[in-house]
Design a protein around this motif. Structure first.
Motif, mmCIF file in Angstrom:
data_model
loop_
_atom_site.group_PDB
_atom_site.id
_atom_site.type_symbol
_atom_site.label_atom_id
_atom_site.label_comp_id
_atom_site.label_asym_id
_atom_site.label_seq_id
_atom_site.Cartn_x
_atom_site.Cartn_y
_atom_site.Cartn_z
ATOM 1 N N PHE A 1 119.290 -19.075 134.672
ATOM 2 C CA PHE A 1 120.180 -19.978 135.403
ATOM 3 C C PHE A 1 120.659 -21.071 134.458
ATOM 4 C CE2 PHE A 1 117.407 -17.951 138.408
ATOM 5 C CZ PHE A 1 118.252 -17.628 139.456
ATOM 6 N N PHE A 2 121.926 -21.466 134.606
ATOM 7 C CA PHE A 2 122.569 -22.413 133.701
ATOM 8 C C PHE A 2 123.072 -23.615 134.506
ATOM 9 C CE2 PHE A 2 122.783 -18.177 132.056
ATOM 10 C CZ PHE A 2 122.493 -18.308 130.716
ATOM 11 N N ASP A 3 122.228 -24.633 134.636
ATOM 12 C CA ASP A 3 122.617 -25.847 135.349
ATOM 13 C C ASP A 3 123.314 -26.784 134.373
ATOM 14 O OD1 ASP A 3 121.277 -24.790 137.548
ATOM 15 O OD2 ASP A 3 119.427 -25.873 137.081
ATOM 16 N N VAL A 4 124.379 -27.435 134.836
ATOM 17 C CA VAL A 4 125.157 -28.329 133.986
ATOM 18 C C VAL A 4 125.127 -29.730 134.575
ATOM 19 C CG1 VAL A 4 127.468 -28.841 133.092
ATOM 20 C CG2 VAL A 4 126.663 -26.474 133.194
ATOM 21 N N HIS A 5 124.911 -30.718 133.697
ATOM 22 C CA HIS A 5 124.948 -32.116 134.105
ATOM 23 C C HIS A 5 126.059 -32.798 133.309
ATOM 24 C CE1 HIS A 5 123.830 -36.348 134.402
ATOM 25 N NE2 HIS A 5 123.285 -35.991 135.549
ATOM 26 N N ASP A 6 127.020 -33.385 134.025
ATOM 27 C CA ASP A 6 128.132 -34.105 133.399
ATOM 28 C C ASP A 6 128.324 -35.461 134.083
ATOM 29 O OD1 ASP A 6 129.162 -33.409 135.847
ATOM 30 O OD2 ASP A 6 130.944 -32.417 135.072
ATOM 31 N N GLY A 7 127.231 -36.046 134.529
ATOM 32 C CA GLY A 7 127.280 -37.227 135.383
ATOM 33 C C GLY A 7 126.896 -36.833 136.796
ATOM 34 N N THR A 8 127.110 -35.583 137.102
ATOM 35 C CA THR A 8 126.699 -34.954 138.358
ATOM 36 C C THR A 8 126.018 -33.641 138.000
ATOM 37 O OG1 THR A 8 128.614 -35.885 139.509
ATOM 38 C CG2 THR A 8 127.528 -34.025 140.554
ATOM 39 N N MET A 9 124.964 -33.300 138.720
ATOM 40 C CA MET A 9 124.272 -32.044 138.457
ATOM 41 C C MET A 9 124.971 -30.903 139.193
ATOM 42 S SD MET A 9 121.861 -30.462 136.873
ATOM 43 C CE MET A 9 120.480 -31.481 136.445
ATOM 44 N N HIS A 10 125.308 -29.859 138.457
ATOM 45 C CA HIS A 10 125.924 -28.655 139.015
ATOM 46 C C HIS A 10 124.917 -27.523 138.864
ATOM 47 C CE1 HIS A 10 129.777 -30.758 139.058
ATOM 48 N NE2 HIS A 10 129.433 -31.208 137.864
ATOM 49 N N LEU A 11 124.316 -27.108 139.964
ATOM 50 C CA LEU A 11 123.274 -26.087 139.928
ATOM 51 C C LEU A 11 123.877 -24.689 139.953
ATOM 52 C CD1 LEU A 11 120.731 -27.649 142.438
ATOM 53 C CD2 LEU A 11 120.720 -27.790 139.932
ATOM 54 N N ASP A 12 123.369 -23.843 139.103
ATOM 55 C CA ASP A 12 123.753 -22.440 139.052
ATOM 56 C C ASP A 12 122.940 -21.696 140.103
ATOM 57 O OD1 ASP A 12 124.251 -19.790 138.471
ATOM 58 O OD2 ASP A 12 123.608 -19.911 136.378
ATOM 59 N N GLU A 13 123.570 -21.266 141.160
ATOM 60 C CA GLU A 13 122.867 -20.611 142.266
ATOM 61 C C GLU A 13 122.665 -19.109 142.050
ATOM 62 O OE1 GLU A 13 124.715 -21.494 146.000
ATOM 63 O OE2 GLU A 13 124.913 -23.625 145.508
ATOM 64 N N PHE A 14 123.420 -18.524 141.127
ATOM 65 C CA PHE A 14 123.394 -17.071 140.968
ATOM 66 C C PHE A 14 122.697 -16.609 139.696
ATOM 67 C CE2 PHE A 14 127.136 -18.258 143.449
ATOM 68 C CZ PHE A 14 126.821 -17.628 144.631
ATOM 69 N N GLY A 15 122.872 -17.349 138.624
ATOM 70 C CA GLY A 15 122.279 -16.970 137.356
ATOM 71 C C GLY A 15 122.961 -15.770 136.737
ATOM 72 N N MET A 16 122.382 -15.319 135.633
ATOM 73 C CA MET A 16 122.904 -14.163 134.914
ATOM 74 C C MET A 16 121.730 -13.248 134.612
ATOM 75 S SD MET A 16 125.252 -14.107 131.505
ATOM 76 C CE MET A 16 126.594 -14.902 132.379
ATOM 77 N N GLU A 17 121.891 -11.990 134.910
ATOM 78 C CA GLU A 17 120.815 -11.015 134.782
ATOM 79 C C GLU A 17 121.003 -10.158 133.547
ATOM 80 O OE1 GLU A 17 119.226 -7.482 137.594
ATOM 81 O OE2 GLU A 17 119.672 -9.391 138.572
#
Length: 79
Positions: A5-21
């Motif tokens: 899973f690749f969560d990104v923070h740019d002032g706000t957290m953007h959670l990766d709900e699906f990920g990459m398999e």
């Protein structure tokens, strides 16, 4: 092969709900760094002079395995 899973923070957290398999740790790192590069390009195009982007990569059990931060500070030098 695992899911990451690749969560990104740019002032706000953007959670990766699906990920990459079906990728390994080294591929996950490469994808995370490429993601930072692409997001950086978008922010520069918007005219941002100061920001930081962080990607947090977690495994399928949501345990963090890698993080990277890209920051930019632009300053006008005119008098």
């Amino acid at each position: 092969m695992s899911r990451f899973f690749f969560d990104v923070h740019d002032g706000t957290m953007h959670l990766d709900e699906f990920g990459m398999e079906s990728i390994n740790l080294e591929d996950a790192r490469s994808i995370g760094l490429r993601l930072l590069s692409e997001l950086n390009r978008d922010d520069i195009a918007k005219g941002c002079d100061r920001y930081a982007l962080t990607v947090l990569i977690s495994d399928e059990d949501h345990h963090p395995v890698y993080t990277a931060t890209l920051s930019l500070t632009g300053i006008w030098l005119l008098r």
